[in-house]
Motif scaffolding. Structure first.
Motif: not given
Length: 162
Positions: A133-158
């Protein structure tokens, strides 16, 4: 001339002996006088085992001392689901059947060893589960820190092709 008994006669004798033992034990314990289904608590059993006549019976008929009888009660109560043991202890008839099947020094030692191993295994599994349970909790918090936030969706023409 040798006397041979048939299987049916031997079975009948065994069943009579078993019934006589049940009756003697139930009378001694004083808990089956009103029929099957009567319960006995650990404290009632403990009180019963203080009597010298009771001790002698358990020793001669079941080959068990008071400590062994108490251990068998504890083991039996752990083996039965809580819905079967109830708030009022254990069914006397079931306990008597259980002790008869497990009587004898070798069976007793084997059962105590199993009980000890079961307790040890339970502690080990609980400890490992807590670690997981502790490892799972640590893993979940580590994954949340390691993955950068998604950029906002583009607006305008492709973008134009290259």
């Amino acid at each position: 001339a040798a006397m041979f008994r048939s299987d049916a006669e031997m079975i009948a004798d065994h069943q009579e002996q078993k019934a006589a033992e049940d009756e003697e034990l139930s009378e001694l314990v004083g808990l089956l006088k009103k029929g099957a289904g009567k319960f006995v608590t650990f404290d009632e059993l403990d009180e019963h085992l203080k009597d010298a006549t009771s001790q002698a019976f358990w020793h001669t008929k079941m080959h068990m001392n008071p400590h062994q009888v108490k251990d068998m009660y504890i083991l039996y109560s752990r083996l039965k689901p809580k819905t079967e043991t109830g708030m009022h202890g254990i069914k006397v008839e079931d306990f008597l059947h259980f002790t008869r099947r497990c009587k004898g020094q070798a069976s007793y030692v084997d059962l105590l060893t199993l009980m000890h191993d079961q307790t040890r295994l339970g502690k080990f599994i609980t400890k490992e589960f807590e670690e997981m349970k502790k490892l799972h909790k640590d893993l979940r918090s580590g994954i949340a820190l390691a993955i950068p936030p998604m950029p906002p969706p583009r607006t305008g023409p492709p973008p134009a092709p290259l």
